[in-house]
Design a protein around this motif. Structure first.
Motif, PDB file in Angstrom:
ATOM      1  N   TYR A  69      -2.582  12.178   6.164  1.00 54.78           N
ATOM      2  CA  TYR A  69      -3.513  11.800   5.099  1.00 54.78           C
ATOM      3  C   TYR A  69      -4.952  12.103   5.480  1.00 54.78           C
ATOM      4  N   THR A 125      -7.606   5.329  -2.266  1.00 52.09           N
ATOM      5  CA  THR A 125      -6.504   4.733  -1.514  1.00 52.09           C
ATOM      6  C   THR A 125      -5.697   3.806  -2.422  1.00 52.09           C
ATOM      7  N   GLY A 161      -4.365   0.651   4.950  1.00 50.85           N
ATOM      8  CA  GLY A 161      -4.843   1.992   4.656  1.00 50.85           C
ATOM      9  C   GLY A 161      -6.338   2.124   4.422  1.00 50.85           C
ATOM     10  N   ARG A 162      -7.067   1.013   4.518  1.00 55.27           N
ATOM     11  CA  ARG A 162      -8.501   1.038   4.210  1.00 55.27           C
ATOM     12  C   ARG A 162      -9.320   0.792   5.479  1.00 55.27           C
ATOM     13  N   ILE A 221      -3.107   7.875   0.251  1.00 55.55           N
ATOM     14  CA  ILE A 221      -4.439   8.292  -0.186  1.00 55.55           C
ATOM     15  C   ILE A 221      -4.293   9.550  -1.040  1.00 55.55           C
ATOM     16  N   ASN A 238       0.850  -1.201   0.000  1.00 53.33           N
ATOM     17  CA  ASN A 238       0.000   0.000   0.000  1.00 53.33           C
ATOM     18  C   ASN A 238       0.880   1.244   0.000  1.00 53.33           C
ATOM     19  N   ASN A 240     -12.073   4.817  -0.084  1.00 49.24           N
ATOM     20  CA  ASN A 240     -11.391   3.580  -0.447  1.00 49.24           C
ATOM     21  C   ASN A 240     -10.869   3.628  -1.881  1.00 49.24           C
TER      22      ASN A 240
END
Lengths: 314, 314
Positions: A224, A262, A244-245, A177, A142, A259
């Motif tokens: 972010y 991201t 990150g989600r 993001i 990610n 989402n």
DNA sequence: GGCTGATCTGCTCATATGAGCAATGATACC
DNA sequence: GGTATCATTGCTCATATGAGCAGATCAGCC
């Protein structure tokens, strides 16, 4: 058992465990046969009066691991003992060490290993020993170029893990993001980035951590997300983030629009992968740990005793 | 021992203590001979990685008792475990129970037993079982008719202990401290009172507790001393009181004039007696416990683990 | 490279312990 | 009061474990 037998079992236990007397000797002292003493000791154990703790940073809790595997369907669970820990960071360190040990003992050794980034993964990278594996391609799964500080934490974690395995690191040169969906899509269209993401999707194993949904989240630290945005996510049911989600307790994406912006592999790709190792510890992460385990986002969980117990007592 | 052996000893300990495997089975799992496993387990113990606690209200700490006896010259020491105690009062209760147990098992059974009064002694009286001894004459050794409340706590403690032993109680019908020396002397001149004091002086055994020197002292509660007076005593080195008399860390009377106005046996009479059982527990009583033990005011100490450790680590 | 002292390893043997069982003692029920 | 049932006791025997010892291995030193 009679009240008097209970007291006798305690006296016997004192002599047996603290004074290292044999059951025979205890029998003489308490005027009992050695068989009676043996039975008293067994009952003291059965009643839970004898507590045996292994006090060591590397100690694990195998019975809890077994119960976790049985009750959740995880293929493996690593539970570090919290006996004698004085601070949260000590617990984190123990968990990271256990994760490093687990990675080191993994067989077969994965050729490509997808990793997320964060305080926990960084800790894991530091605990790995030089030469922990004979060559592994580490792929960032990610985005994680920090916006305001410590640029490169994510990259350095991946590089360290790869370097210590005498392998190579493939970095994902992207923010976590994007503000605009179009920018993110343009980024992903880039051949290099697309190649990294494809590699990430095809990793043989994943190691990731998870963040709690509150103002201390790493995504807030990195700039972010604002505290207000986190509060909004929490209001909509978010319990924390994975790669990150943000997900809710049912493992569902809380904010599909966010989402979409991201960068990195999708939650569903983790769910489908055959070997996904989640490293999650600390009292603030019980909720997100529960969400990850209950919804099959990992096949292996590395955690601490208290978090594991929280999962078991649902 | 090598670092790797240390880790192995922890793995072995997990399998041995948590999974109840035999050393043989552990050997197969860890690819070691069973003798190596045995040695690893022994080293884990020797390194203090294995902590065994007996978690029970009646549990005692025999090794600490032994070290206390050796380092202080006490004829006996009873140390209750503080494993699993959640409150101070639970610790007090455990200690009182242990004192009651000790009294019950005393041989020879004392014909006359001198006792002080207070919260602790009252607790002890409640924990004694009906018929704990076949007839004991219980004598109050210091004055204790409370001035403002709960009149008769002192008396009821003595009566309860005597009653439960199917024996008799001899009460000392006097305040703990007189305001004027003359009144105290007149009181002592009374044939009845003099008789009680003589009996107290000749008791075969004594049981007493001790109070800390602060505003929470029982003598303040009962109205004999003001907070200001206590502060003055503390300023002059008082660490607490025994049978109503304030002593410093060297076991000396802090205020001879006050001492003269105090009714009951003298500190020196305790010091000379062949069997004096002090029951002292709780974090606030470490200093007075130290003064009592170091200056030979008791031959037997009943206390809690933490207080005992404080005495040992001098 | 070879020697020496120290540590470690694998073993034998004595001991400690737990499983299982028959005899005994307690308890409840007719 | 007698009997069926269950828990408790004292035992035999198999197993697990720790002590002690001889040989192997290692580190340091010349």
């Amino acid at each position: 058992m009679s009240d008097n037998d209970e007291l006798l079992s305690i006296r016997a236990a004192e002599l047996y465990y603290e004074e290292n007397q044999t059951q025979d000797e205890i029998g003489v002292i308490l005027r009992l046969t050695r068989w009676k003493v043996g039975r008293l000791l067994a009952s003291a154990k059965a009643n839970g009066f004898i507590r045996i703790e292994i006090v060591h940073p590397r100690a694990r809790r195998l019975p809890i691991e077994r119960r976790l595997r049985e009750s959740t369907g995880l293929t493996d669970a690593i539970v570090v003992s919290s006996a004698g820990v004085s601070s949260d960071s000590e617990l984190q360190s123990r968990t990271a060490q256990a994760a490093a040990d687990y990675l080191t003992s993994l067989r077969p050794i994965p050729r490509t290993l997808g990793i997320s980034w964060g305080r926990t993964l960084h800790d894991v990278s530091l605990h790995l020993k030089q030469g922990w594996a004979p060559g592994v391609n580490v792929v960032q799964i990610n985005g994680g170029v920090s916006l305001n500080q410590r640029t490169g934490t994510a990259a350095s974690t991946a590089v360290t893990i790869a370097h210590k395995a005498d392998g190579s690191a493939t970095l994902l040169p992207s923010p976590a993001i994007f503000e605009r969906l179009e920018t993110k899509q343009a980024m992903e269209a880039d051949r290099t980035v697309a190649g990294v993401l494809a590699l990430a999707r095809n990793a043989q194993a994943y190691v990731f951590s998870a963040g709690q949904a509150d103002a201390n989240s790493a995504l807030v630290d990195s700039g972010y997300l604002s505290v207000a945005q986190i509060n909004d996510l929490v209001a909509r049911g978010a319990v924390g983030d994975v790669v990150g989600r943000y997900i809710d307790q049912n493992g569902r994406i809380v904010d599909p629009e966010l989402n979409e912006r991201t960068v990195g592999i999708q939650i569903d790709q983790l769910r489908r992968a055959p070997l996904t190792i989640a490293v999650i510890s600390g009292p603030s992460k019980h909720a997100i740990a529960r969400a990850v385990v209950r919804n099959g986002l990992c096949t292996v969980l590395v955690t601490d005793e208290d978090t594991a117990n929280a999962l078991l007592h649902d």
